[in-house]
Design an enzyme around this catalytic site. Sequence first.
Site, PDB file in Angstrom:
ATOM      1  N   LYS A 123      -7.934   3.846   7.176  1.00 34.82           N
ATOM      2  CA  LYS A 123      -6.996   4.859   6.921  1.00 34.82           C
ATOM      3  C   LYS A 123      -7.408   6.375   6.675  1.00 34.82           C
ATOM      4  O   LYS A 123      -6.677   7.217   7.308  1.00 34.82           O
ATOM      5  CB  LYS A 123      -6.192   4.479   5.381  1.00 34.82           C
ATOM      6  CG  LYS A 123      -5.536   3.124   5.512  1.00 34.82           C
ATOM      7  CD  LYS A 123      -4.800   2.864   3.950  1.00 34.82           C
ATOM      8  CE  LYS A 123      -4.115   1.487   4.034  1.00 34.82           C
ATOM      9  NZ  LYS A 123      -3.671   1.143   2.910  1.00 34.82           N
ATOM     10  N   SER A 150       0.705  -1.260  -0.056  1.00 34.13           N
ATOM     11  CA  SER A 150      -0.017   0.135   0.055  1.00 34.13           C
ATOM     12  C   SER A 150       0.669   1.288   0.197  1.00 34.13           C
ATOM     13  O   SER A 150       0.360   2.385   0.075  1.00 34.13           O
ATOM     14  CB  SER A 150      -0.740  -0.105   1.330  1.00 34.13           C
ATOM     15  OG  SER A 150       0.040  -0.046   2.346  1.00 34.13           O
TER      16      SER A 150
END
Length: 980
Positions: A913, A870
Amino acid sequence: MPRPTQTITLPILPLPPGSVLLPGVIQRIPVSSLRPDVASLLAAVYTRAAASSAKNPNGRIDSIPIACVPLASPLINSKGQHLILQKDDASPVTTTNKPPQIDPSKATKNDLFPYGVDAKITGVEGRGTGEFTLLVEGVCRVKLEKAWANTERGFLEGRVMDLVDDATELEKGGVVLQELFNHLKMLSRELVAILRLTAMLPRSSGAAAGGQGLSPLLARRLDLFITRQKQPGALADFMANIVEASYEERLMVLAAVEVKTRVERVIDLLDRQVGGLKRGIKITAISTTGSGMFPFLDKNKEGEEERRERFRRSGIVPIKGGMPGVGGMPFPGGNPFGFSGGQQPKGMIGGGGQDGDDQEPNEIEELAKRLEAAKLSPEAAKVAERELKRLKKIHPAQAEYAVTRTYLETLAEIPWTVTTDDRLGPHTLPRARKQLDEDHYGLEKVKKRLLEYLAVLRLKQSVNEEVDKEIKKVEEELGAANAESENREAEEAAEKAADAATALEEKVKANSAKVEILRSKRMVDKSPILLLVGPPGVGKTSLARSVATALGRKFHRISLGGVRDEAEIRGHRRTYVAAMPGLIVQGLKKVGVANPVVLLDEIDKIGGSNHHGDPSAAMLEVLDPEQNHNFVDHYINIPIDLSKVMFIATANSLDTIPAPLLDRMETIYIPGYTTLEKRHIAMQHLVPKQIRVNGLREEQVVFTEEVVGKIIESYTREAGVRNLEREIGSVLRGKAVEYADAKDSGHPEKYNPVLTVDDLERFLGIEKFEEEIAEKTSRPGIVTGLVAYSSGGNGSILFIEVADMPGSGRLQLTGKLGDVLKESVEVALTWVKANAYELGLTQNPGDDIMKGRSIHVHCPSGSIPKDGPSSGIAQAVAMVSLFSGRAVPPTMAMTGEISLRGRVTAVGGIKEKLIGALRAGVKTVMLPAQNRKDVKDLPQEVKDGLEIVHVEHIWEAIRFVWPDAEWPVDRKDVPIQSRL
């Protein structure tokens, strides 16, 4: 010695000739018209019971005591001893079974034995012929001091002294009484064993002396009672009622006030009968047949008719709730023999019926009634009928009897057709939605699926109701047509009547076919099989319980964690010892309905294939909607319909679930709660619950969202809310101590109910987790990335630092990075090196940007493991920033993986996130274009607080980060590399 408690005046009931009532026994006393004193006494008892209704609201006659006194014998003196008559041989007079011939209704003080029992009337049985029977229960011994005739009432009265056995008599009696008590127990158990043996002998051999034998079940329970008895006097009274004894011998036991004397007299009686039975039984042959070994015995029949007559005349019956009790108390543990008061135990001495034959409570008939009430399926009914016939042919002493009976009892307990009516109506969906929202915050996908199931159930029920109405209408028309055919007038012409009959017959056939078609249109419900997957503590188990509550169904939980034996799921075959059904059938028996909500907890932790079988493979049939309507348990061995059961399985991970089993379930993923969701859950559910648990009131502790948020961010980092609840409980326990101290010191005003963030360190200690905050300033080589923790539920920002130094092109990685993250860094570096000329980082296309330098990539918080695809885009932007000298805005964060061609690919954990980014002070977030769909599920406050930018290629990201910069790739003379 018994201790005299009190002297009281009681009505006296003279017992019939030959009857002796001892404490702890209920006895029938037949009363005819020749006993007017009994009728008068009974009327007086009823009058007193009614008068004392203030203390005795039910007016029960068993609360009114009476004295039951036997008739005196000329062979027994007032102290209960034999009289010696002087004869030429000076021998004592032997006892006799002939009772004194005295009319009890005309008895006087001199006609009564000086000892009796304080008793209570437990029942009256009428025979419809003017005669009735009293049931009296002896409570304790009494000594008759004075008696007189009450001429007004028509019965005897007298003053008696209660003689209650001392409960500590065994301790006071010392070693001698203890030895006598042990001897009494030994002889009692020996007598029971002999009577049990005689019950197994053929009737033709004259065994059991006229049917005195005990059934094996009754013998075992008697033996257990004798073993557990701790009062020697009570056991002596009990055995005196069972052993063969004359009238005088029973009077001697009644008059034995001292426990030691009483035990000695009963031992003599037992010793005599046991010795007589041993001498009278002779084993003549033992033959072995296909069904076992049967002893054929020869028994001396001398005195058999005399004994049989005495047993028939005896009025001993069991106390309600048990066998004849001891000392006025039933057997420990309730009724150990399985029959109610008034029934005679088979083979019990003195337990014969009116015709002298043994009676036994018919367990088989009871079992047949239970099976009929269970409404078995056709196949199960057929098997039950066959097994019931076998059971009738098996002797109760054989092991096969208990096995077969247990099997039939299990069949009767399984809910074959009993179901719970679902709460389906116009308000079903709103009520279910409200129930789920009250019990759980968030989890919208799960709630949506459950509401869909309810809606389908509701629609199917509506369709079935319409079909039922049409079937009823057609059946009414069919009935009318049949009636019309039967009532056809006889005078009609034969030809016309025949035509009409044919038409009616065709109409009947058409209506019958229509009914069958309509019945085939009925919709059958097949409950879904859901699999809730998610980290621990997110509410999977409690969610299943809420579903059961919303449906109005019963709930049962089966824990599959650690199940290693296939038989635990499918059951054991009946050929094994101690066989039993599997967990599924046991759960149905427990809830008692065929359509419960069954939770299969921790299905990912069920055992795999081993020497006990494969439990996970056994679950395949249970969880297959196309097969579980015919689930076969090895113990039951009859198909059971599980299609109405709603199975909800839970798991933490899908990795350990076999693919065929996973394919049979509808998987619903429950992610960890976000910080915002945890805050709502804590304020709405956890804080009020913990306040009550810790003995406080809501006004005594004031939690603010800021305090709860601090606990979530700095003290817990988990997917669920279990640790959050524990930490809240710790804070509240600390506040409880403060409140208790202030209250006990007399200064409650010093207590401050308001919690602040500064108070948390006092109660919870130093912060366990430190939150990353966005930088205020920026410098080249530093980029803010986004991370979702592996435990789920929480997200945050992560700084990526890149520094260069003189070297030989080496790449150094620190920060406890995982393999996937290391590969992302290498891919980012390769892309930057390949596109260095287009980025303006080198003067010529063939120059190596890493020549003479080395790179060090570091992620702070080195103690926390980091891994996952990521951060490729952030690594690439950080390197471009370092090599170009351009800084990245500190309030900008980014996440996404890149390929060697520079394409930005999707990543997971977007929700966590972005919530973490907003909390850390980030203003702009860069996401892969493929993650547009994930943004739709974000809370509105996150959408409003962040600027979200989607990019498909690394060049788009670079141009967005530095919009004012010029890149050589934009010039026409620079060849453009394909980005496809």
